[in-house]
Design an enzyme around this catalytic site. Structure first.
Site, PDB file in Angstrom:
ATOM      1  N   GLU A  82      76.508  -8.579  29.569  1.00  0.00           N
ATOM      2  CA  GLU A  82      76.206  -7.491  28.814  1.00  0.00           C
ATOM      3  C   GLU A  82      77.383  -6.704  27.951  1.00  0.00           C
ATOM      4  O   GLU A  82      77.087  -5.574  27.044  1.00  0.00           O
ATOM      5  CB  GLU A  82      75.535  -6.073  29.542  1.00  0.00           C
ATOM      6  CG  GLU A  82      76.278  -5.577  30.765  1.00  0.00           C
ATOM      7  CD  GLU A  82      76.025  -6.443  32.033  1.00  0.00           C
ATOM      8  OE1 GLU A  82      75.959  -7.794  32.019  1.00  0.00           O
ATOM      9  OE2 GLU A  82      76.044  -5.732  33.038  1.00  0.00           O
TER      10      GLU A  82
ATOM     11  N   GLU B 205      79.111  11.461  31.128  1.00  0.00           N
ATOM     12  CA  GLU B 205      78.653  11.481  32.419  1.00  0.00           C
ATOM     13  C   GLU B 205      78.426  12.941  32.706  1.00  0.00           C
ATOM     14  O   GLU B 205      77.344  13.250  33.433  1.00  0.00           O
ATOM     15  CB  GLU B 205      79.695  10.901  33.470  1.00  0.00           C
ATOM     16  CG  GLU B 205      79.061  10.551  34.816  1.00  0.00           C
ATOM     17  CD  GLU B 205      80.169   9.847  35.625  1.00  0.00           C
ATOM     18  OE1 GLU B 205      80.639   8.885  35.152  1.00  0.00           O
ATOM     19  OE2 GLU B 205      80.240  10.049  36.742  1.00  0.00           O
TER      20      GLU B 205
ATOM     21  N   SER C 270      75.413   6.752  37.534  1.00  0.00           N
ATOM     22  CA  SER C 270      75.397   7.131  35.983  1.00  0.00           C
ATOM     23  C   SER C 270      75.379   6.076  35.374  1.00  0.00           C
ATOM     24  O   SER C 270      75.809   4.987  35.666  1.00  0.00           O
ATOM     25  CB  SER C 270      76.778   7.716  36.141  1.00  0.00           C
ATOM     26  OG  SER C 270      77.086   7.781  34.406  1.00  0.00           O
TER      27      SER C 270
END
Lengths: 584, 643, 171
Positions: free
Chosen positions: A376, A289, A329
């Site tokens: 996912e 990040e 992010s």
């Protein structure tokens, strides 16, 4: 405001005019039972519908004749008020009200998830209820276990409205509402649809607020036991930062005490093959990040960056701010980074097939259960994180197995996914993720590690719901940052971003007021908000005592990049550690 | 009508329109008058009996006779005598026709209007003297009434603001705006002694004084028209018959407390009232009696209608406010009161009064507090300036009651406070229907209690009714005879409050259900004497512990019937008998030897439970019988009995 | 909701509702916009006959409220219904005045004849649905029944069946 004097049970006390009878009684150490009342559900929002009528007391000086009034919601504004909290009339009234409530409440306490942690059960014990005079129809609703995270059993709902208040006023999620009216009125969802089909973020604040067993977490504890006892599986566990400062209160430690070593020992005693730390992945998150932030600052695009560690918050933005989905992010949360690394790097290293490696995470959170199940985050039917148990559920596992953390000796996390820095520890409290990122970003930009007090970014600390600060990276580069905890505050900050996209460059958001220390899976506060200060202090203490306090200093993280990922932001890192968001 | 922008304009409008009422307000009656007003009731009740068709017929026939320039057909509000509807009153003839059907229009026009002869068959038969009379003032139903709140109902066309202006309408508002300070208005209302007619009986002037004392820029004045008491319909009648009086009163209230916004919260079940009120508001806006700078002053005021959606609890003022805000109509604990900042509409200081209260305000202002205070049995304590200090006993003014149940003259009656129940039931109401025996009067609806024979001479005022365990409520008055079972009545009311409980507080949500369950057991014969003890205890606790007025008063029908009709309860639980023969689980139907075998009962029975040969005694199969009573009603020989 | 799945009739209904809501001039940022909710729901029920979930969602979107806020209100008030009604809504008044004049018997007779209970489903042919009503204020005519807004006074069980049969004949 001027003071008024009130007499309660014959004792005089002076309180500011407008104080409630309950507040005055507390000043005199006179206990008045309450149920629907909650002084602070988060962000200073109280719940006092005065509807349960458990706190009724007899009072003169309010109406022409003495009347029963709810102590929680009756202000004292003159000197003539006299209160009897335990007159025959008040006691009878409270007992009848409680019996009425119990007459429409299931009596299967022994098998209720809230057994021994239920405020109604406690009251029944305190009142010495031995028989319920009133018999008759009892409400029955089907259990809603449609989501991976939260279970609702409305047959147990006592209409205290705390969940509704926290969902609407604190979190502004707006999933819950009073439904129907009269005898069958309950707090439910729109058209009583399953929670999974609503805009619920699974933050779990309603779970924390519920005084009874009407809203609880979905438990995977049995599955974890089964995995532990399955000889074909290797079962590893990782613990989130906020767990270590909350678990102690359940085993007689001073609330907020970090008992990391005993927690590790306890988990080993339960039979986990390896005990790792989600903090390792938190350090990894900062590497990714931080890199992303630097990139965005350089390009000036997609600012402000929003942290993405908190799945409740991610749900919230996906439901409510589809126009802003390009700014969080792209980093997965530490939990999901841990899972991804465990099932790839670690599994390869250990020569275990991913399907035979069971990854359990211990989280302060209900939304993490949902996050772990997002499609996912699984590949070929194998989830990166197999099971999530909350701090509360872990405590029950310890008790079930006869593990008393108070009697454990400190032990260390296993390697290689157990090493962490102080920056990772403070992920568990509001402001911590941003501080951790700033530590690393500033070190990288200036080319030298921060030392001494420069490591502490005090402007972003504390339990305030919204914090704003301007942080100097270099004398030329200053970033405007904001920190919000509680989704109502998140909404405020996102609306600021909509108004002026250039106002901030980096924002940390946590769904729960105060951050993970107040997560929906943490041991109940039972109205004691001061426990949050203690948990926060515990995390900063652990941070201060760590030999390394910046994520990029974590040697095992360096090793991970060297051996496996390459550089932060590399293609492999992107593949494993980043994700994307959808409008809901 | 021209826009009214000053007091002079109002006076001019009054002078211009007062002729419209000339025929209706004469002292000399004249059946030979060429010019006539035919006043037809256009209330919900008469509407339902085809009064609009009848009116169309009248208009058509008048046109056919070429009389349209002399004879007007005017649709008015309710005359109150609903049992005799549809009502037609012809002025200046002072002839009152009852139960007028569409086909009667022909006789009225041809016989009365054209030939100046009474249509005898349409006249009311005064039961006492058994004679047909045409003068409504001589009818016992009207003789003891004093119509103040209902003063314009049955007199004016509610759809024409000029008629209201002709009846000195809006002159009270003008008096306030030009001759009185807001504080004077509050004092006048206080001195009049009027109390909230919605049920609680709190002095209206006091309420206004509190609201006026709040310092705030934004205040609201609300009319509570959520008439929920099933069996009371005075608010509906006033709104249908005299909507302008509500508008004028709200403007006066707005001036007195410093509010610029008015809201009427009205039941969606009253479409006619909604339409009439909206029409009146539109007309008032058009002529400038609502809006900015009313009559050229710097007082601005406007009114909006807010619809309810079927929730009795919204009659409670905090629930009403939440409902207006688009929320569930759940009450909140007081304080804060609506008048307090933070307690009212959108948190603004808000004053809520009921329709009937407002309807009396303009006339109080116009004629003065002293005039009003003398009506009724009010004994106030006054200070040296003659200003109200406190009430010693009784109440001022009049109260409208909706008389219904087992009574001859069902309808709306308005009587001075202090009138006795006996006068209302026997003089005005014409006694018990079907020659049955009086048992009790239920006042105050689901929140009230019953009054027995012993208390028939109780003067009607808030305090006296409370003393005998009942309450004024909104004015529903249900007369019960010996064929009404009191536990079953209590069960009926609890069924209502259980359905209407909002579910917020424990005592009401669960308690009303438990009380109803006990009453069901009592009426089914499965309860014991212990149940009665439990029921009374629970009822007392709920009265003491519920959050709002609905819950606190829900036990009243139980406590009151237990107090006066304990023996009936005992009969249900000990002897398993229903003395009134209402509770169907406690009797079976049986055919006695009086049966002549006429087969009528067998034909009437909807479920085929009765069999028997012609001219032979019939038999009821108790297993098939649903106890609907069709056989009893139809038996010419009274051969079917409940056992 | 996906507009393309709607029939032409439904589209027209949503368009009518939208036109009404747009005419109110509601400001999405005004906290008091919620005050329009009940008014809008009345209109929606007028248009659609009932308030199914899609309509509630639509109202929520248009007023910028949550679906839960709308549903909480719909479920609170008797006047709002989430189930379709029959072509003829037969309402029997169970107010006090009507009750003491025997309206319960009228109601049970209608229920018996039509074979459905009050406040449940419409009859199988879709012609009738029955509701119990609390006082229409026509107490002078007790007992009262209302069919699609038309008030019938002084009804007996037998008379009620006659009225029902009249509507049945109309189809």
């Amino acid at each position: 405001m001027s003071d008024v004097t009130v007499k309660i049970n014959g004792k005089q006390v002076s309180v500011p005019s407008g104080s409630t009878i309950l507040e005055a009684a507390q000043k005199l150490n006179i206990n008045i039972p309450t149920l629907c009342y909650c002084k602070d559900l988060g962000c200073g929002v109280s719940n006092k519908p005065a509807s349960c009528r458990i706190c009724l007391v007899e009072a003169a000086g309010i109406r022409p004749r003495p009347v029963l009034v709810p102590a929680c919601a009756t202000p004292i504004t003159n000197d003539r008020v006299e209160v009897w909290t335990n007159s025959q009339r008040a006691l009878n009234a409270r007992r009848t009200v409680l019996e009425l409530m119990l007459s429409d409440h299931p009596k299967n306490c022994l098998t209720c998830p809230k057994n021994q942690d239920c405020e109604l059960q406690k009251l029944a014990a305190e009142f010495g209820i031995s028989d319920i005079e009133f018999k008759g129809e009892v409400n029955h609703f089907p259990i809603d276990d449609s989501s991976e995270a939260i279970m609702r059993d409305l047959s147990k709902c006592i209409m205290c409205r705390r969940c509704e208040t926290v969902c609407n006023k604190v979190q502004t999620v707006g999933t819950l509402t009073g439904v129907g009216r009269g005898f069958s009125a309950k707090v439910g969802t729109a058209s009583m649809i399953p929670l999974a089909d609503t805009s619920c973020t699974f933050c779990g604040q309603c779970v924390n607020a519920c005084p009874v067993g009407a809203i609880t977490g979905i438990s995977y504890v049995k599955k974890v036991w089964n995995a532990i006892n399955d000889p074909t599986k290797t079962v590893i566990v990782s613990t989130a930062p906020a767990v270590r400062v909350a678990v102690g209160q359940e085993f007689g430690f001073e609330p907020g005490t970090p008992i990391t070593g005993k927690l590790v020992a306890g988990l080993r005693a339960l039979g986990f093959d390896k005990v790792f730390d989600t903090d390792f992945a938190a350090d990894l998150t900062i590497m990714e990040e931080g890199t992303e932030l630097l990139g965005r600052l350089k390009s000036g695009k997609n600012l402000p960056i929003l942290t993405s560690c908190c799945p409740g918050w991610i749900n919230f933005i996906e439901h409510n701010f589809p126009d802003l989905l390009h700014i969080p992010s792209s980093c997965k949360s530490p939990q999901q980074m841990f899972g991804a690394i465990a099932k790839s790097y670690y599994a390869e290293k250990m020569g275990i097939a991913p399907k035979d490696l069971i990854v359990v995470s211990v989280m302060p959170c209900q939304a993490k259960k949902y996050e772990a199940a997002r499609p996912e985050f699984s590949h070929d039917g194998v989830r990166d994180i197999d099971y999530v148990v909350t701090t509360r559920e872990l405590c029950k596992m310890f008790r079930e197995a006869g593990v008393n953390l108070a009697n454990m000796n400190d032990e260390e996390y296993d390697n290689p996914l157990g090493e962490s820095t102080g920056a990772a520890v403070i992920f568990g409290v509001t402001g911590g993720v941003l501080e951790a990122a700033l530590r690393t970003v500033k070190s990288i930009v200036t080319g030298k590690d921060l030392v001494a007090d420069a490591i502490n970014f005090r402007a972003v600390r504390g339990l305030d719901g919204v914090k704003e600060a301007t942080v100097e990276i270099t004398p030329d580069v200053k970033v405007n940052v904001a920190v919000a905890s509680g989704l109502g505050n998140a909404r405020k900050v996102l609306e600021m971003v909509r108004e002026d996209p250039n106002r901030f460059q980096a924002i940390e958001i946590m769904a729960c007021p105060g951050g993970c220390i107040n997560g929906g899976g943490q041991p109940y506060l039972h109205g004691h908000r001061d426990l949050l200060d203690k948990r926060m202090a515990g995390l900063y203490l652990e941070d201060a005592n760590k030999p390394r306090r910046m994520s990029h200093q974590n040697p095992d993280i360096k090793k991970l990049y060297d051996e496996y990922l390459g550089q932060p932001g590399s293609e492999k890192a992107h593949h494993l550690l980043h994700t994307h968001y959808h409008q809901k | 009508m021209n826009k009214i922008t000053s007091q002079q304009d109002l006076l001019a409008a009054f002078n211009a329109s007062k002729n419209a009422l000339a025929l209706r307000c004469v002292s000399e009656h004249d059946i030979n008058s060429k010019k006539k007003d035919i006043l037809c009731c256009g209330g919900t009740g008469c509407h339902a009996s085809n009064s609009n068709v009848m009116m169309d017929n009248l208009r058509q026939l008048i046109k056919e006779h070429g009389l349209e320039n002399d004879v007007r057909v005017v649709q008015t509000g309710c005359f109150g005598f609903c049992a005799q509807g549809p009502i037609v009153k012809i002025m200046p003839d002072n002839v009152f026709y009852v139960q007028v059907q569409p086909e009667d229009a022909k006789d009225i026009v041809e016989q009365h209007i054209v030939n100046h002869q009474l249509v005898e068959r349409l006249l009311y038969v005064e039961p006492m003297i058994k004679e047909r009379i045409h003068d409504y003032a001589k009818m016992s139903f009207y003789a003891k009434q004093e119509r103040i709140a209902l003063r314009n109902c049955g007199l004016l066309d509610p759809e024409d603001i000029s008629e209201y202006i002709a009846a000195e309408g809006y002159q009270a508002l003008a008096k306030c705006l030009f001759d009185m300070k807001p504080a004077d208005v509050v004092q006048e209302v206080l001195n009049s002694g009027i109390c909230g007619r919605g049920g609680a009986g709190f002095p209206t002037g006091m309420k206004w004084k509190i609201a006026a004392g709040v310092q705030a820029d934004e205040k609201y004045i609300v009319c509570n028209a959520d008439e929920g008491d099933p069996g009371a319909f005075m608010d509906r009648s006033i709104m249908e018959g005299d909507p302008n009086s509500i508008i004028e009163a709200m403007a006066i209230g707005g001036y007195a407390i410093g509010a610029q916004h008015g809201l009427v919260y009205i039941r969606a079940e009253y479409p006619l009232a909604v339409n009439r009120l909206q029409l009146a508001i539109n007309q008032a806006r058009e002529v400038g009696l609502l809006g900015k700078n009313i009559m050229g002053t710097n007082f601005s005021f406007d009114i909006d209608i807010k619809l309810g959606a079927g929730a009795f609890v919204c009659g409670e003022e905090t629930a009403l406010i939440h409902s207006m805000e688009g929320m569930r109509g759940e009450p909140t604990t007081k304080p804060p009161f609506p008048a307090n900042i933070g307690g009212g509409y959108w948190g603004c200081s808000t004053n809520v009064n009921n329709v009937e209260t407002y309807a009396s305000i303009p006339v109080i202002i116009r004629k003065g507090a002293k005039w009003y205070a003398k009506i009724g049995n009010w004994k106030p304590e006054l200070d040296e300036n003659g200003n109200f200090v406190k009430t010693i006993s009784g109440n001022a003014g009049t109260k409208v009651f909706a008389l219904a149940g087992q009574i001859n003259n069902v309808g709306l009656v308005e009587v001075p406070m202090g009138t006795t129940l006996r006068e209302i039931i026997y003089d005005i109401g014409g006694g018990i229907a079907g020659g049955r025996e009086f048992k009790a009067v239920q006042t105050g609806g689901p929140s009230g209690g019953c009054i027995t024979k012993e208390n028939l001479d109780t003067p009607i005022d808030y305090g006296s009714l409370a003393k005998i365990g009942s309450m004024m409520g909104s004015g529903g008055m249900i007369v019960l005879s010996d064929k009404d079972c009191m536990p079953a009545m209590a069960k009926f009311y609890l069924g209502f409050t259980k359905d209407e409980s909002c579910g917020k507080c424990t005592p009401c949500r669960i308690g009303t259900r438990r009380m109803l369950e006990m009453l069901e057991k009592i009426c089914d014969g499965t309860a014991t004497e212990e149940t009665l003890v439990e029921l009374e205890k629970l009822a007392n606790t709920i009265r003491d512990t519920a959050l709002c007025g609905l819950g606190q008063t829900a036990p009243n029908p139980i406590l009151s019937t237990l107090r006066y009709f304990k023996d009936e309860y005992i009969a249900h639980v000990r002897d398993k008998k229903c003395p009134a023969g209402t509770c169907s689980k406690l009797y079976t139907l049986k055919i006695t030897d009086a049966c002549k075998g006429c087969t009528k009962c067998a034909r009437n029975c909807p479920v085929g439970a009765i069999t028997g040969e012609k001219k032979q005694k019939h038999v009821i199969d108790v297993n098939k019988c649903i106890k609907c009573g069709a056989c009893i009603d139809g038996c010419p020989f009274k051969a079917i009995v409940k056992e | 909701m996906c507009e393309c799945k709607l029939s032409e009739g439904a589209k027209a209904k949503f368009a009518e509702l939208d036109a009404f809501i747009d005419g109110l001039g509601i400001n999405a940022k005004d906290d008091r916009r919620r005050g329009y909710l009940i008014q809008v729901l009345h209109k929606a029920q007028d248009i659609f006959g009932y308030l199914p979930r899609e309509v509630q969602k639509h109202v929520a979107d248009k007023l910028v409220l949550t679906e839960a806020q709308v549903s909480g209100v719909v479920s609170f008030y008797n006047y709002f219904t989430t189930d379709p009604k029959g072509k003829y809504c037969v309402n029997v008044c169970l107010g006090t005045a009507c009750y003491v004049k025997g309206s319960e018997k009228v109601l049970s007779e209608i229920e018996r004849v039509l074979g459905v209970k009050a406040d449940t489903v419409p009859t199988a042919d879709g012609l009738f649905s029955i509701s119990a009503l609390r006082c229409v204020g026509a107490c002078g005519l007790a007992p009262v029944m209302v069919v699609n807004g038309k008030v019938y006074g002084k009804v007996t069980p037998a008379k009620a069946v006659e009225i029902i049969n009249e509507y049945k004949a109309k189809g």
